[in-house]
Design an enzyme around this catalytic site. Structure first.
Site, PDB file in Angstrom:
ATOM      1  N   HIS A  80       0.880  -1.169   0.000  1.00  0.00           N
ATOM      2  CA  HIS A  80       0.000   0.000   0.000  1.00  0.00           C
ATOM      3  C   HIS A  80       0.919   1.221   0.000  1.00  0.00           C
ATOM      4  O   HIS A  80       2.024   1.153   0.548  1.00  0.00           O
ATOM      5  CB  HIS A  80      -0.833  -0.050   1.296  1.00  0.00           C
ATOM      6  CG  HIS A  80      -1.925   0.962   1.391  1.00  0.00           C
ATOM      7  ND1 HIS A  80      -1.690   2.269   1.698  1.00  0.00           N
ATOM      8  CD2 HIS A  80      -3.267   0.837   1.228  1.00  0.00           C
ATOM      9  CE1 HIS A  80      -2.849   2.917   1.734  1.00  0.00           C
ATOM     10  NE2 HIS A  80      -3.818   2.076   1.439  1.00  0.00           N
ATOM     11  N   ASP A 103       3.259  -4.604   8.087  1.00  0.00           N
ATOM     12  CA  ASP A 103       2.013  -3.844   8.086  1.00  0.00           C
ATOM     13  C   ASP A 103       0.869  -4.855   8.199  1.00  0.00           C
ATOM     14  O   ASP A 103       0.591  -5.596   7.261  1.00  0.00           O
ATOM     15  CB  ASP A 103       1.947  -3.045   6.773  1.00  0.00           C
ATOM     16  CG  ASP A 103       0.564  -2.465   6.490  1.00  0.00           C
ATOM     17  OD1 ASP A 103      -0.352  -2.647   7.326  1.00  0.00           O
ATOM     18  OD2 ASP A 103       0.398  -1.833   5.433  1.00  0.00           O
ATOM     19  N   GLN A 158      -4.303  -5.232   6.917  1.00  0.00           N
ATOM     20  CA  GLN A 158      -5.267  -6.102   6.224  1.00  0.00           C
ATOM     21  C   GLN A 158      -5.325  -7.501   6.831  1.00  0.00           C
ATOM     22  O   GLN A 158      -6.263  -8.248   6.555  1.00  0.00           O
ATOM     23  CB  GLN A 158      -4.899  -6.211   4.737  1.00  0.00           C
ATOM     24  CG  GLN A 158      -5.074  -4.928   3.971  1.00  0.00           C
ATOM     25  CD  GLN A 158      -6.535  -4.518   3.858  1.00  0.00           C
ATOM     26  OE1 GLN A 158      -7.431  -5.352   3.866  1.00  0.00           O
ATOM     27  NE2 GLN A 158      -6.778  -3.229   3.756  1.00  0.00           N
ATOM     28  N   LYS A 208     -10.394  -1.420  10.561  1.00  0.00           N
ATOM     29  CA  LYS A 208     -10.492  -2.568   9.669  1.00  0.00           C
ATOM     30  C   LYS A 208     -11.035  -3.778  10.424  1.00  0.00           C
ATOM     31  O   LYS A 208     -11.294  -4.816   9.833  1.00  0.00           O
ATOM     32  CB  LYS A 208      -9.115  -2.956   9.109  1.00  0.00           C
ATOM     33  CG  LYS A 208      -8.331  -1.829   8.487  1.00  0.00           C
ATOM     34  CD  LYS A 208      -8.554  -1.733   7.009  1.00  0.00           C
ATOM     35  CE  LYS A 208      -7.513  -0.824   6.367  1.00  0.00           C
ATOM     36  NZ  LYS A 208      -8.066  -0.112   5.216  1.00  0.00           N
ATOM     37  N   CYS A 262      -4.706   2.410  -3.742  1.00  0.00           N
ATOM     38  CA  CYS A 262      -3.495   2.955  -3.125  1.00  0.00           C
ATOM     39  C   CYS A 262      -2.321   1.991  -3.285  1.00  0.00           C
ATOM     40  O   CYS A 262      -1.481   1.863  -2.395  1.00  0.00           O
ATOM     41  CB  CYS A 262      -3.702   3.284  -1.643  1.00  0.00           C
ATOM     42  SG  CYS A 262      -4.857   4.612  -1.403  1.00  0.00           S
TER      43      CYS A 262
END
Lengths: 425, 140
Positions: free
Chosen positions: A142, A219, A222, A245, A383
């Site tokens: 991202h 990261d 997600q 999220k 993104c």
């Protein structure tokens, strides 16, 4: 008012206990008031969960309860409300610690979300990198896990190198190993790709980087809604999460950092809360985690983040993942039946995300027609422009499923895509 | 025809449709009939910013009137531009500057008028008017 509130909580608790054994989606859906609304005259079919998840009543209740009963600034107050708010906020930190199996609660920094968390680390590394050092990024990041590092490279003269991916949307691990050298100082990669859904082999990525002494930031934005990451077992240096999220509110998230790293990194922002002592000559900084938590934080958001974790854990990550896999398989099968439809991201290991295009149609057109049918999907580059460049496409339509979606909704999506196709071609 | 008369004509055409599907189908048809921009004008400079799809617009003065050609890689966006261009093309720059675009609301495409909408209809209108301002200055 108070009595009703208590009744509702205990009723929900009872419900959630029942859910531990099997995923009763229809009952779960009742927890999400937004799922009852209509869009363009049709029942909402919400398939943009990778952008943000919806909020259950249990979390909404916690937000209302905070502002109705104990809104106060934390950590400094001598009065009762401040103490209550502080306790709840710190309790949320403990919930996060337990959920992600983190050794020490002060290794958790509340941030405004993943982007903030990554910027905090990238900024801190400015003083550790020198000209010619190398930092590695995966090809499926991202923008929020690319741009802060590019800025870091510009500041320090470090070189940004890219771990390539295959057409299936899997990282090329041989190439990764070849890229690693004694020049490598940092590796950053997502746990799950937002645009493709690929679950990356992060344990291997972390272990290989550690062998040559490089630090790793994962990261987890997600991954967190689908996978309960055990950070102690992963032995990762940094891990980032956004609450919105995973059934929590927007504007809050966390940075996990190993204590030794957080002690070494300089503070990111100056202000109140993060100091030990201030004179005009010199300021000394507070201990972890406050050193990185300048200013009044998103108190309600942090507490609601904790409540969101409670909610998801009561349902159970294993049951959710199993059910989402069923949805993914069903949707993949049904969408693949449409002539001219191509799915991007066909990794063996992926979460419930399907990125696709139909030959000869712009993703934006499909998204617009689906919206008229009450179906919320995302269109565009998500993104992650480098991924779109890799596939040489302007963007995709992305449907992302959550544990509260149903097979009937997948059917509505498939019918919608077929209708859009017949209108647009 | 004046801009206003053309816009009334468009509103009339759209009033025949009962639902959004017919409106969109018509818009898609209009998109397919858009006077295409010469390939040499499909440059980075001519791309309108603020659109999720790519939109190119070119303007040329013929006598005292401005002629627009355009293209987009998304067909619904193309339909929207076709409607705009039909109302603005072959008009005097000063009339384009003075024209309003309320008819977009009347034909049931209000949702596309939001400044945050990714199709950038607002940016398109702004760009067409900017061309008019530039050519008006030239005419003065």
């Amino acid at each position: 008012m108070f009595a009703t509130h208590v009744n509702r909580i205990s009723y929900k608790k009872f419900n959630l206990d029942m859910l531990r054994t099997s995923l009763d989606v229809q009952t779960i859906r009742k927890d999400f008031p937004i799922l009852d609304r209509k869009v363009n005259g049709r029942p909402l079919v919400y398939l943009d969960n990778a952008a943000t998840s919806q909020t259950p009543q249990q979390v909404i209740d916690v937000i209302v309860d905070y502002y109705s009963n104990y809104n106060a600034n934390i950590h400094r107050g001598v009065h009762a409300l401040s103490q209550e708010a502080t306790d709840k906020y710190e309790e949320a930190r403990k919930k996060i610690q337990e959920h992600f199996n983190i050794a020490k609660s002060h290794e958790i920094i509340f941030t405004s979300g993943t982007t903030h968390a990554i910027n905090l680390v990238a900024n801190g590394f400015s003083s550790f990198l020198k000209q010619g050092d190398e930092i590695l990024v995966s090809a499926m990041e991202h923008h929020s896990n690319i741009v802060p590092w590019q800025m870091l490279a510009e500041r320090t003269g470090a070189i940004l190198k890219v771990i390539p991916m295959s057409l299936d949307g899997e990282l090329e691990m041989d190439a990764y190993e070849e890229l690693l050298s004694d020049k490598t100082k940092l590796v950053f990669c997502n746990h799950v790709s937002n645009a493709l859904g690929t679950i990356n082999p992060i344990q291997e990525i972390i272990d290989k980087a550690h062998e040559i002494g490089a630090a790793v930031l994962i990261d987890g934005a997600q991954a967190a809604p689908h996978i309960k990451a055990d950070l102690k077992a992963l032995n990762v240096d940094f891990y980032t999460v956004s609450a919105h999220k995973m059934c929590g509110p927007t504007g809050v998230g966390m940075l996990y950092g190993k204590e030794e790293w957080l002690n070494t990194l300089p503070p990111y922002q100056g202000g109140g809360e993060m100091i030990a002592e201030v004179t005009f000559e010199k300021t000394t900084y507070a201990d972890l985690p406050h050193k990185f938590e300048a200013g009044t934080p998103n108190i309600c958001g942090g507490i609601a983040f904790g409540a969101a974790l409670d909610y998801m854990n009561a349902i159970g990550f294993e049951s959710m993942a199993k059910y989402e896999k069923e949805l993914l398989d069903y949707a993949t099968k049904r969408l693949s039946e449409i002539d001219g439809l191509k799915i991007y991201g066909t990794a063996k290991n992926k979460t419930s995300v399907i990125s696709f295009n139909i030959e000869g149609i712009h993703p934006y057109d499909i998204g617009t027609i689906l919206d008229k049918l009450g179906i919320a999907v995302r269109t565009g580059h998500h993104c992650a422009q480098p991924i779109m460049d890799f596939y040489k496409i302007p963007g995709t339509v992305r449907a992302s499923f959550s544990f509260y979606n149903t097979k009937e909704e997948v059917d509505i999506l498939v019918e919608g895509v077929q209708r859009a196709k017949s209108m647009l071609l | 025809m004046t801009i206003e008369e053309i816009q009334e004509e468009i509103v009339d055409e759209f009033s025949m449709f009962d639902d959004w599907m017919q409106r969109y189908e018509y818009m898609i048809e209009l998109g397919k009939s858009l006077p295409l921009i010469n390939e040499k004008y499909k440059t980075e400079d001519n791309i309108i910013k603020g659109c999720q799809s790519k939109v190119w617009v070119h303007a040329e003065l013929e006598d005292d009137k401005l002629v627009f050609t355009a293209d987009s890689d998304a067909i619904i966006t193309k339909g929207i531009i076709a409607i705009l261009i039909r109302s603005f093309s072959n008009q005097r720059p000063q009339d384009i500057i003075n024209a309003d675009t309320d008819f977009i609301d009347e034909i049931g495409l209000k949702e596309h008028l939001s400044p945050t909408r990714a199709n950038g209809l607002v940016s398109m209108i702004k760009q067409l008017k900017l061309y008019a301002v530039a050519y008006q200055t030239q005419l003065n």
